[in-house]
Write an enzyme that holds these catalytic residues in place. Structure first.
Site, PDB file in Angstrom:
ATOM      1  N   GLY A  82       0.828  -1.214   0.000  1.00  0.00           N
ATOM      2  CA  GLY A  82       0.000   0.000   0.000  1.00  0.00           C
ATOM      3  C   GLY A  82       0.857   1.257   0.000  1.00  0.00           C
ATOM      4  N   GLY A 115      -0.188   5.044  -0.764  1.00  0.00           N
ATOM      5  CA  GLY A 115      -1.199   5.694   0.058  1.00  0.00           C
ATOM      6  C   GLY A 115      -0.656   6.885   0.831  1.00  0.00           C
ATOM      7  CD  GLN A 116      -3.049  10.769   5.112  1.00  0.00           C
ATOM      8  OE1 GLN A 116      -3.890   9.951   5.486  1.00  0.00           O
ATOM      9  NE2 GLN A 116      -2.937  11.964   5.654  1.00  0.00           N
ATOM     10  CB  ILE A 123      -3.343  -2.986  -5.878  1.00  0.00           C
ATOM     11  CG1 ILE A 123      -4.048  -3.980  -6.788  1.00  0.00           C
ATOM     12  CG2 ILE A 123      -4.195  -1.760  -5.629  1.00  0.00           C
ATOM     13  CD1 ILE A 123      -5.285  -4.605  -6.160  1.00  0.00           C
ATOM     14  CG  ASP A 180      -4.275  -8.082  -5.170  1.00  0.00           C
ATOM     15  OD1 ASP A 180      -4.490  -7.836  -3.961  1.00  0.00           O
ATOM     16  OD2 ASP A 180      -5.164  -8.436  -5.971  1.00  0.00           O
ATOM     17  CE1 TYR A 197      -9.172   1.065   8.114  1.00  0.00           C
ATOM     18  CE2 TYR A 197     -10.016   2.335   9.962  1.00  0.00           C
ATOM     19  CZ  TYR A 197      -8.977   1.995   9.119  1.00  0.00           C
ATOM     20  OH  TYR A 197      -7.746   2.582   9.282  1.00  0.00           O
ATOM     21  CB  ILE A 228      -2.296  10.217   9.455  1.00  0.00           C
ATOM     22  CG1 ILE A 228      -2.239   8.953  10.333  1.00  0.00           C
ATOM     23  CG2 ILE A 228      -0.892  10.729   9.147  1.00  0.00           C
ATOM     24  CD1 ILE A 228      -1.583   9.115  11.675  1.00  0.00           C
TER      25      ILE A 228
HETATM   26  P1  NAD Z   1      -4.547   4.885   1.855  1.00  0.00           P
HETATM   27  O1  NAD Z   1      -5.967   4.554   1.604  1.00  0.00           O
HETATM   28  O2  NAD Z   1      -4.075   6.255   1.575  1.00  0.00           O
HETATM   29  O3  NAD Z   1      -3.610   3.864   1.064  1.00  0.00           O
HETATM   30  C1  NAD Z   1      -3.879   2.491   0.989  1.00  0.00           C
HETATM   31  C2  NAD Z   1      -3.138   1.920  -0.213  1.00  0.00           C
HETATM   32  O4  NAD Z   1      -3.432   0.535  -0.288  1.00  0.00           O
HETATM   33  C3  NAD Z   1      -3.544   2.563  -1.551  1.00  0.00           C
HETATM   34  O5  NAD Z   1      -2.417   3.063  -2.213  1.00  0.00           O
HETATM   35  C4  NAD Z   1      -4.189   1.416  -2.318  1.00  0.00           C
HETATM   36  O6  NAD Z   1      -3.935   1.464  -3.705  1.00  0.00           O
HETATM   37  C5  NAD Z   1      -3.533   0.201  -1.660  1.00  0.00           C
HETATM   38  N1  NAD Z   1      -4.311  -1.027  -1.813  1.00  0.00           N
HETATM   39  C6  NAD Z   1      -5.647  -1.192  -1.731  1.00  0.00           C
HETATM   40  N2  NAD Z   1      -5.977  -2.477  -1.960  1.00  0.00           N
HETATM   41  C7  NAD Z   1      -4.818  -3.144  -2.177  1.00  0.00           C
HETATM   42  C8  NAD Z   1      -4.491  -4.493  -2.459  1.00  0.00           C
HETATM   43  N3  NAD Z   1      -5.439  -5.438  -2.585  1.00  0.00           N
HETATM   44  N4  NAD Z   1      -3.184  -4.819  -2.599  1.00  0.00           N
HETATM   45  C9  NAD Z   1      -2.219  -3.877  -2.490  1.00  0.00           C
HETATM   46  N5  NAD Z   1      -2.466  -2.582  -2.243  1.00  0.00           N
HETATM   47  C10 NAD Z   1      -3.756  -2.220  -2.086  1.00  0.00           C
HETATM   48  O7  NAD Z   1      -4.236   4.477   3.379  1.00  0.00           O
HETATM   49  P2  NAD Z   1      -3.245   5.192   4.405  1.00  0.00           P
HETATM   50  O8  NAD Z   1      -3.959   6.363   4.965  1.00  0.00           O
HETATM   51  O9  NAD Z   1      -1.906   5.361   3.829  1.00  0.00           O
HETATM   52  O10 NAD Z   1      -3.221   4.104   5.559  1.00  0.00           O
HETATM   53  C11 NAD Z   1      -2.217   3.097   5.633  1.00  0.00           C
HETATM   54  C12 NAD Z   1      -2.585   2.149   6.751  1.00  0.00           C
HETATM   55  O11 NAD Z   1      -2.694   2.883   7.983  1.00  0.00           O
HETATM   56  C13 NAD Z   1      -3.935   1.438   6.562  1.00  0.00           C
HETATM   57  O12 NAD Z   1      -3.826   0.129   7.033  1.00  0.00           O
HETATM   58  C14 NAD Z   1      -4.878   2.235   7.413  1.00  0.00           C
HETATM   59  O13 NAD Z   1      -5.927   1.443   7.872  1.00  0.00           O
HETATM   60  C15 NAD Z   1      -3.972   2.660   8.554  1.00  0.00           C
HETATM   61  N6  NAD Z   1      -4.446   3.884   9.203  1.00  0.00           N
HETATM   62  C16 NAD Z   1      -4.426   5.072   8.541  1.00  0.00           C
HETATM   63  C17 NAD Z   1      -4.886   6.218   9.164  1.00  0.00           C
HETATM   64  C18 NAD Z   1      -4.905   7.561   8.471  1.00  0.00           C
HETATM   65  O14 NAD Z   1      -5.423   8.531   9.042  1.00  0.00           O
HETATM   66  N7  NAD Z   1      -4.332   7.680   7.279  1.00  0.00           N
HETATM   67  C19 NAD Z   1      -5.356   6.149  10.489  1.00  0.00           C
HETATM   68  C20 NAD Z   1      -5.403   4.909  11.123  1.00  0.00           C
HETATM   69  C21 NAD Z   1      -4.905   3.776  10.473  1.00  0.00           C
HETATM   70  N1  SER Z   2      -8.056   8.021   9.352  1.00  0.00           N
HETATM   71  C1  SER Z   2      -8.612   6.712   9.367  1.00  0.00           C
HETATM   72  C2  SER Z   2     -10.009   6.727   8.855  1.00  0.00           C
HETATM   73  O1  SER Z   2     -10.635   7.762   9.007  1.00  0.00           O
HETATM   74  C3  SER Z   2      -8.633   6.179  10.789  1.00  0.00           C
HETATM   75  O2  SER Z   2      -8.306   4.851  10.760  1.00  0.00           O
HETATM   76  O3  SER Z   2     -10.455   5.745   8.340  1.00  0.00           O
END
Ligand code: NAD
Ligand code: SER
Length: 322
Positions: A10, A13-14, A37, A51, A140, A170
């Site tokens: 992933g 992602g952010q 992915i 994936d 989730y 975040i």
């Molecule tokens: P995001 O949604 O920005 O990025 C997730 C990434 O996963 C994307 O780039 C997407 O293309 C990829 N993805 C989706 N399905 C996939 C698959 N089958 N195989 C491979 N890649 C795949 O998420 P994020 O904000 O970067 O969060 C990263 C992790 O941190 C996640 O597990 C999320 O639950 C956790 N998290 C994030 C936050 C937040 O505020 N950003 C808060 C709590 C927890």
């Molecule tokens: N920032 C995330 C969400 O809102 C918390 O896990 O889903």
């Protein structure tokens, strides 16, 4: 972690985009494999399409690049998950099982990000303690609680070294959030810097725990760096940063941009936010691996506005130059 080799799922992602860049700066481009992915976002360094639902592919990547540490960030977040619960369960659970099984087989250290979404409306709202019934109310959140307990299970039964933190929402300027309930706290800055009014999808008094990206990355690396016997929590550590409401954030932005205005049009995400906690007690993380957040709402807002303004100026200039 000097001889280690890292795989990030992933990575587009952010959090992934910033984590990959940080790992590249710290350990060198050849030590870090970004995977997602979707097609790569970061142009420098190693990237492979992956994936997480394909266990064989994960194993092949780990062998090919001699990976020792896997940061498993791929997931479907809270708001997107409520739109497509079965996909969220599939990606969040079966993707994680694949990672855990590969880690067991190939002896990896794993980072699993959990979330404040593990808490529900029956949980203690303020200074939510580490050890508490979680009561998640989104698919989730259910997947994150299940992931936490599978982490514990794989550690106790098979010795897998999996570590986890419960991230708050975040906030970052480098990357956009991907379908969560806390996304407003990033979107608001983009509107402010573009000189636009912002319409918030949460009510003005919705208080949620939040964290600035540099703190989130520091916490991630600190928990992964800690000696194994210092990790007393093998489900997931509470992680505190700051907490605020949309109104308080808007007022903080207005200190620097007096013309900024906000209005409120709550949507389905309000219901999700209403079940989450307001602030987090992270004393166990402080005790075990010296955790302490550095940013508060004021220093985060200043840094966000400065960096985002510079970013928009650069992109406007390059657009003008054609
Ligand atoms: P995001 O949604 O920005 O990025 C997730 C990434 O996963 C994307 O780039 C997407 O293309 C990829 N993805 C989706 N399905 C996939 C698959 N089958 N195989 C491979 N890649 C795949 O998420 P994020 O904000 O970067 O969060 C990263 C992790 O941190 C996640 O597990 C999320 O639950 C956790 N998290 C994030 C936050 C937040 O505020 N950003 C808060 C709590 C927890
Ligand atoms: N920032 C995330 C969400 O809102 C918390 O896990 O889903």
């Amino acid at each position: 972690m000097s001889k280690e080799r890292f795989l990030v799922t992933g990575a587009n992602g952010q959090i992934g985009t910033v984590l990959v860049t940080t790992l590249q700066q710290r350990f060198g481009h050849d030590q870090v494999l970004a995977t997602d992915i979707k097609a790569p976002i970061i142009k420098e360094g190693l990237f492979e399409p992956l994936d997480v639902l394909n266990k064989k592919q994960i194993g092949d990547m780990v062998r090919k690049y001699k990976i020792t540490h896997l940061f498993h960030l791929a997931a479907i977040l809270s708001a997107s998950g409520e739109q497509n619960p079965k996909l969220a369960w599939e990606v969040n659970m079966n993707g994680f099982f694949n990672v855990l099984d590969v880690a067991r087989e190939l002896d990896l250290r794993v980072f699993f990000p959990s979330s404040i979404a593990v808490f529900g409306s029956k949980s203690q709202k303020k200074e939510t303690p580490q050890h508490l019934s979680t009561y998640p109310e989104t698919v989730y959140g259910i997947s994150k609680v299940a992931g936490e307990y599978w982490s514990l299970y794989y550690h106790q039964k098979f010795g897998v070294d999996v570590r986890s933190v419960r991230y708050p929402g975040i906030i970052s300027y480098q990357s956009l959030p991907g379908g969560g309930t806390t996304d407003y706290a990033v979107d608001i800055f983009h509107s402010a810097v573009k000189g636009e009014a912002y319409t918030c999808f949460l009510k003005e008094n919705t208080r949620l725990p939040m964290m600035y990206m540099p703190d989130a990355i520091r916490a991630t690396l600190a928990v992964m760096d800690a000696p194994s016997d210092a990790i007393s929590v093998r489900t997931s550590y509470n992680l505190g940063g700051m907490n605020f409401t949309p109104l308080e954030l808007a007022e903080e932005i207005q200190k620097q941009m007096p013309g900024f205005s906000i209005s409120y049009q709550p949507d389905f995400r309000q219901e999700i936010a209403d079940t989450w906690t307001e602030s987090i007690d992270d004393s166990q993380a402080q005790l075990d691996w010296n955790w302490k957040a550095e940013y508060d709402i004021s220093s985060m807002t200043k840094d966000m506005l400065k960096n985002l303004s510079e970013q928009y100026e650069r992109s406007n200039k390059s657009a003008e130059m054609g």
